[in-house]
Design a protein around this motif. Structure first.
Motif, PDB file in Angstrom:
ATOM      1  N   GLY A  65       0.793  -1.230   0.000  1.00 35.34           N
ATOM      2  CA  GLY A  65       0.000   0.000   0.000  1.00 35.34           C
ATOM      3  C   GLY A  65       0.828   1.285   0.000  1.00 35.34           C
ATOM      4  O   GLY A  65       0.281   2.375   0.061  1.00 35.34           O
ATOM      5  N   GLU A  66       2.177   1.149  -0.091  1.00 39.54           N
ATOM      6  CA  GLU A  66       3.011   2.373  -0.068  1.00 39.54           C
ATOM      7  C   GLU A  66       3.017   3.088  -1.411  1.00 39.54           C
ATOM      8  O   GLU A  66       3.140   4.301  -1.484  1.00 39.54           O
ATOM      9  CB  GLU A  66       4.446   2.002   0.305  1.00 39.54           C
ATOM     10  CG  GLU A  66       4.672   2.131   1.792  1.00 39.54           C
ATOM     11  CD  GLU A  66       6.092   1.813   2.188  1.00 39.54           C
ATOM     12  OE1 GLU A  66       7.008   2.145   1.428  1.00 39.54           O
ATOM     13  OE2 GLU A  66       6.247   1.219   3.270  1.00 39.54           O
ATOM     14  N   ARG A  67       2.948   2.313  -2.487  1.00 38.47           N
ATOM     15  CA  ARG A  67       2.951   2.894  -3.829  1.00 38.47           C
ATOM     16  C   ARG A  67       1.738   2.387  -4.602  1.00 38.47           C
ATOM     17  O   ARG A  67       1.097   1.429  -4.176  1.00 38.47           O
ATOM     18  CB  ARG A  67       4.222   2.463  -4.589  1.00 38.47           C
ATOM     19  CG  ARG A  67       5.483   3.105  -4.103  1.00 38.47           C
ATOM     20  CD  ARG A  67       6.652   2.702  -5.009  1.00 38.47           C
ATOM     21  NE  ARG A  67       6.846   1.252  -5.057  1.00 38.47           N
ATOM     22  CZ  ARG A  67       7.486   0.558  -4.126  1.00 38.47           C
ATOM     23  NH1 ARG A  67       7.996   1.169  -3.093  1.00 38.47           N
ATOM     24  NH2 ARG A  67       7.614  -0.757  -4.228  1.00 38.47           N
ATOM     25  N   GLY A  68       1.497   2.990  -5.754  1.00 42.37           N
ATOM     26  CA  GLY A  68       0.460   2.475  -6.649  1.00 42.37           C
ATOM     27  C   GLY A  68      -0.952   2.849  -6.234  1.00 42.37           C
ATOM     28  O   GLY A  68      -1.172   3.875  -5.587  1.00 42.37           O
ATOM     29  N   LEU A  69      -1.879   1.979  -6.600  1.00 44.75           N
ATOM     30  CA  LEU A  69      -3.302   2.305  -6.495  1.00 44.75           C
ATOM     31  C   LEU A  69      -4.040   1.067  -5.984  1.00 44.75           C
ATOM     32  O   LEU A  69      -3.770  -0.045  -6.452  1.00 44.75           O
ATOM     33  CB  LEU A  69      -3.777   2.610  -7.925  1.00 44.75           C
ATOM     34  CG  LEU A  69      -4.979   3.478  -8.182  1.00 44.75           C
ATOM     35  CD1 LEU A  69      -4.755   4.879  -7.635  1.00 44.75           C
ATOM     36  CD2 LEU A  69      -5.240   3.542  -9.683  1.00 44.75           C
ATOM     37  N   SER A  70      -4.964   1.261  -5.032  1.00 41.46           N
ATOM     38  CA  SER A  70      -5.723   0.099  -4.548  1.00 41.46           C
ATOM     39  C   SER A  70      -6.693  -0.351  -5.650  1.00 41.46           C
ATOM     40  O   SER A  70      -7.033   0.431  -6.548  1.00 41.46           O
ATOM     41  CB  SER A  70      -6.494   0.469  -3.291  1.00 41.46           C
ATOM     42  OG  SER A  70      -7.549   1.346  -3.637  1.00 41.46           O
ATOM     43  N   GLN A  71      -7.128  -1.592  -5.553  1.00 36.51           N
ATOM     44  CA  GLN A  71      -8.080  -2.119  -6.539  1.00 36.51           C
ATOM     45  C   GLN A  71      -9.349  -1.259  -6.565  1.00 36.51           C
ATOM     46  O   GLN A  71      -9.878  -0.958  -7.631  1.00 36.51           O
ATOM     47  CB  GLN A  71      -8.419  -3.575  -6.185  1.00 36.51           C
ATOM     48  CG  GLN A  71      -9.327  -4.273  -7.187  1.00 36.51           C
ATOM     49  CD  GLN A  71      -8.647  -4.527  -8.532  1.00 36.51           C
ATOM     50  OE1 GLN A  71      -7.516  -5.001  -8.582  1.00 36.51           O
ATOM     51  NE2 GLN A  71      -9.329  -4.194  -9.638  1.00 36.51           N
ATOM     52  N   ALA A  72      -9.785  -0.807  -5.376  1.00 36.36           N
ATOM     53  CA  ALA A  72     -11.025  -0.004  -5.319  1.00 36.36           C
ATOM     54  C   ALA A  72     -10.815   1.339  -6.034  1.00 36.36           C
ATOM     55  O   ALA A  72     -11.688   1.794  -6.794  1.00 36.36           O
ATOM     56  CB  ALA A  72     -11.419   0.230  -3.866  1.00 36.36           C
ATOM     57  N   ASP A  73      -9.642   1.970  -5.814  1.00 32.03           N
ATOM     58  CA  ASP A  73      -9.373   3.250  -6.479  1.00 32.03           C
ATOM     59  C   ASP A  73      -9.216   3.054  -7.989  1.00 32.03           C
ATOM     60  O   ASP A  73      -9.601   3.910  -8.792  1.00 32.03           O
ATOM     61  CB  ASP A  73      -8.108   3.906  -5.905  1.00 32.03           C
ATOM     62  CG  ASP A  73      -8.366   4.496  -4.521  1.00 32.03           C
ATOM     63  OD1 ASP A  73      -9.554   4.645  -4.150  1.00 32.03           O
ATOM     64  OD2 ASP A  73      -7.383   4.782  -3.806  1.00 32.03           O
ATOM     65  N   ARG A  74      -8.634   1.920  -8.353  1.00 33.50           N
ATOM     66  CA  ARG A  74      -8.483   1.615  -9.789  1.00 33.50           C
ATOM     67  C   ARG A  74      -9.866   1.503 -10.434  1.00 33.50           C
ATOM     68  O   ARG A  74     -10.115   2.091 -11.484  1.00 33.50           O
ATOM     69  CB  ARG A  74      -7.727   0.289  -9.958  1.00 33.50           C
ATOM     70  CG  ARG A  74      -7.495  -0.099 -11.397  1.00 33.50           C
ATOM     71  CD  ARG A  74      -8.119  -1.457 -11.712  1.00 33.50           C
ATOM     72  NE  ARG A  74      -7.762  -1.865 -13.050  1.00 33.50           N
ATOM     73  CZ  ARG A  74      -8.562  -1.724 -14.112  1.00 33.50           C
ATOM     74  NH1 ARG A  74      -9.767  -1.182 -14.014  1.00 33.50           N
ATOM     75  NH2 ARG A  74      -8.161  -2.117 -15.309  1.00 33.50           N
ATOM     76  N   ASP A  75     -10.760   0.770  -9.763  1.00 31.94           N
ATOM     77  CA  ASP A  75     -12.093   0.553 -10.331  1.00 31.94           C
ATOM     78  C   ASP A  75     -12.863   1.878 -10.406  1.00 31.94           C
ATOM     79  O   ASP A  75     -13.589   2.131 -11.363  1.00 31.94           O
ATOM     80  CB  ASP A  75     -12.879  -0.467  -9.489  1.00 31.94           C
ATOM     81  CG  ASP A  75     -12.237  -1.853  -9.570  1.00 31.94           C
ATOM     82  OD1 ASP A  75     -11.407  -2.072 -10.478  1.00 31.94           O
ATOM     83  OD2 ASP A  75     -12.547  -2.709  -8.713  1.00 31.94           O
ATOM     84  N   ALA A  76     -12.664   2.741  -9.387  1.00 29.16           N
ATOM     85  CA  ALA A  76     -13.362   4.037  -9.388  1.00 29.16           C
ATOM     86  C   ALA A  76     -12.841   4.898 -10.546  1.00 29.16           C
ATOM     87  O   ALA A  76     -13.635   5.519 -11.273  1.00 29.16           O
ATOM     88  CB  ALA A  76     -13.144   4.740  -8.053  1.00 29.16           C
ATOM     89  N   ALA A  77     -11.516   4.913 -10.737  1.00 26.97           N
ATOM     90  CA  ALA A  77     -10.938   5.712 -11.837  1.00 26.97           C
ATOM     91  C   ALA A  77     -11.460   5.199 -13.172  1.00 26.97           C
ATOM     92  O   ALA A  77     -11.885   5.974 -14.035  1.00 26.97           O
ATOM     93  CB  ALA A  77      -9.407   5.648 -11.784  1.00 26.97           C
ATOM     94  N   TRP A  78     -11.444   3.893 -13.332  1.00 27.06           N
ATOM     95  CA  TRP A  78     -11.904   3.279 -14.595  1.00 27.06           C
ATOM     96  C   TRP A  78     -13.375   3.621 -14.841  1.00 27.06           C
ATOM     97  O   TRP A  78     -13.781   3.912 -15.971  1.00 27.06           O
ATOM     98  CB  TRP A  78     -11.687   1.763 -14.522  1.00 27.06           C
ATOM     99  CG  TRP A  78     -11.966   1.059 -15.807  1.00 27.06           C
ATOM    100  CD1 TRP A  78     -13.033   0.263 -16.077  1.00 27.06           C
ATOM    101  CD2 TRP A  78     -11.178   1.106 -17.016  1.00 27.06           C
ATOM    102  NE1 TRP A  78     -12.967  -0.207 -17.374  1.00 27.06           N
ATOM    103  CE2 TRP A  78     -11.841   0.291 -17.968  1.00 27.06           C
ATOM    104  CE3 TRP A  78      -9.990   1.753 -17.383  1.00 27.06           C
ATOM    105  CZ2 TRP A  78     -11.349   0.113 -19.268  1.00 27.06           C
ATOM    106  CZ3 TRP A  78      -9.505   1.567 -18.674  1.00 27.06           C
ATOM    107  CH2 TRP A  78     -10.171   0.769 -19.596  1.00 27.06           C
ATOM    108  N   GLY A  79     -14.165   3.650 -13.764  1.00 20.45           N
ATOM    109  CA  GLY A  79     -15.591   3.953 -13.875  1.00 20.45           C
ATOM    110  C   GLY A  79     -15.854   5.400 -14.292  1.00 20.45           C
ATOM    111  O   GLY A  79     -16.923   5.708 -14.811  1.00 20.45           O
ATOM    112  N   ARG A  80     -14.876   6.289 -14.053  1.00 16.09           N
ATOM    113  CA  ARG A  80     -15.069   7.701 -14.439  1.00 16.09           C
ATOM    114  C   ARG A  80     -14.700   7.951 -15.901  1.00 16.09           C
ATOM    115  O   ARG A  80     -14.872   9.051 -16.413  1.00 16.09           O
ATOM    116  CB  ARG A  80     -14.180   8.613 -13.569  1.00 16.09           C
ATOM    117  CG  ARG A  80     -14.624   8.704 -12.143  1.00 16.09           C
ATOM    118  CD  ARG A  80     -13.744   9.689 -11.360  1.00 16.09           C
ATOM    119  NE  ARG A  80     -13.772   9.320  -9.976  1.00 16.09           N
ATOM    120  CZ  ARG A  80     -12.790   8.717  -9.306  1.00 16.09           C
ATOM    121  NH1 ARG A  80     -11.632   8.483  -9.888  1.00 16.09           N
ATOM    122  NH2 ARG A  80     -12.940   8.372  -8.049  1.00 16.09           N
ATOM    123  N   LEU A  81     -14.108   6.922 -16.537  1.00 11.05           N
ATOM    124  CA  LEU A  81     -13.595   7.097 -17.896  1.00 11.05           C
ATOM    125  C   LEU A  81     -14.559   6.593 -18.954  1.00 11.05           C
ATOM    126  O   LEU A  81     -15.109   5.502 -18.810  1.00 11.05           O
ATOM    127  CB  LEU A  81     -12.342   6.235 -18.038  1.00 11.05           C
ATOM    128  CG  LEU A  81     -10.977   6.852 -17.848  1.00 11.05           C
ATOM    129  CD1 LEU A  81      -9.935   5.740 -17.822  1.00 11.05           C
ATOM    130  CD2 LEU A  81     -10.657   7.829 -18.967  1.00 11.05           C
TER     131      LEU A  81
END
Ligand SMILES: NC(=O)c1ccc[n+]([C@@H]2O[C@H](COP(=O)([O-])OP(=O)(O)OC[C@H]3O[C@@H](n4cnc5c(N)ncnc54)[C@H](O)[C@@H]3O)[C@@H](O)[C@H]2O)c1
Length: 307
Positions: A65-81
């Motif tokens: 969890g120090e770098r990158g993106l959580s699965q939930a944040d990834r899914d939220a970003a993808w959902g905004r696109l």
């Protein structure tokens, strides 16, 4: 509340820069809509964004969890696109960032279509070298137009040159500064002169590196290796392959037009572009590329010598 006050960002072009800009806009919480000319390009660009987001999730998991993106944040970003081939889908966006190919006629054609369709929001161009004031003549309201020059690769590089045209108003400028900050970027003001700041410095450096190669002073990989002592992470030729040799040639021509023959593009750069060898995006440039990795120097570059 975002600093820009924007909720939605439109992006035109889902190539090298557009897919990065769209990814970061979506990650930053904006409803993000992208348009390109064909479904094939849209699919390719969305595929790249998907893979980049997946890589960030893998990095998140690996680093605890120090770098990158959580699965939930990834899914939220993808959902905004969302992406399409219809410019009209961008008409309700608070800002449109134009990242289409570096050709003035194409950019003006895009702005003409947005004007015809009645788009009234802010437009920012990601152009590397075309005069912002000249491009502004093609939009419906030049006060709401300016340059927003992201650096490649957009998800990693922090700097964004922000360039006012002669007629850009303060409200537009301040909102674009806010958007840079909303996207986690650092705004760097530059004046509307050929190449702005970064390419005025960097493109002549690349061009000279190509001359070093074509005159037989050094092999391409040796030229790249020796410039690492400048503190750069990548040499000029490998970076040029990532940027796109067509983009570099275009900027050389703009610099030559404004500042004279010292900025003339090297013959090898012209030959590679004429041959369609544009770098990573075409699979061959100064190097041969497979899956984002250089597998060796392009034999044609190795052979080509002048002077
Ligand atoms: N490559 C870089 O490192 C870099 C860095 C900073 C700025 N820029 C600038 O960003 C812009 C885009 O460059 P790039 O390297 O991403 O180019 P690219 O060739 O990778 O992508 C351009 C995209 O624009 C699309 N396009 C062309 N005409 C269009 C139209 N009428 N409507 C919608 N989409 C259209 C193309 O299909 C393509 O997908 C250029 O202005 C370039 O100068 C590039």
């Amino acid at each position: 509340m975002s600093k820009s006050g924007f909720n939605s960002v439109g992006v035109i072009g889902i190539g090298t820069m557009g897919n990065g800009i769209a990814q970061v806009a979506a990650q930053s919480g904006f409803t993000t809509k992208v348009v390109d000319i064909s479904q094939e390009n849209v699919d390719r660009g969305m595929g790249i964004i998907g893979k980049n987001l997946d890589r960030m999730v893998a990095s998140f998991e690996k680093s605890g969890g120090e770098r990158g993106l959580s699965q939930a944040d990834r899914d939220a970003a993808w959902g905004r696109l969302s992406a399409s081939t219809d410019l009209a889908s961008l008409l309700d966006c608070d800002i449109i960032i134009e990242a289409a190919v570096e050709r003035e006629d194409i950019k003006l054609q895009i702005f003409g279509t947005l004007k015809e369709k009645g788009y009234g929001g802010i437009i920012a161009s990601n152009t590397s070298s075309i005069s912002i004031t000249r491009l502004a003549a093609g939009v419906s309201d030049p006060a709401k137009f300016m340059g927003m020059h992201f650096m490649n690769p957009v998800p990693i590089q922090l700097g964004v040159e922000i360039i006012r045209g002669l007629l850009t108003d303060d409200d537009t400028y301040n909102k674009v500064v806010g958007l840079c900050q909303d996207m986690g970027k650092v705004e760097i003001p530059a004046e509307d002169k050929a190449g702005f700041g970064i390419n005025r410095m960097w493109v002549p450096f690349v061009n000279e590196a190509i001359r070093v190669v074509e005159e037989g002073v050094m092999a391409p990989d040796e030229a790249d290796k020796c410039t690492l002592c400048l503190g750069h992470k990548m040499g000029p030729l490998v970076t040029a392959d990532f940027v796109g040799l067509d983009v570099i040639l275009f900027i050389c021509n703009v610099l030559e037009e404004e500042f004279g023959s010292a900025y003339k593009a090297s013959p090898l750069l012209k030959r590679l572009v004429e041959a369609g060898q544009l770098g990573v995006k075409s699979g061959t440039g100064f190097y041969v590329w497979e899956g984002g990795q250089a597998t060796g120097v392009n034999p044609a570059v190795q052979r080509y010598r002048i002077g």
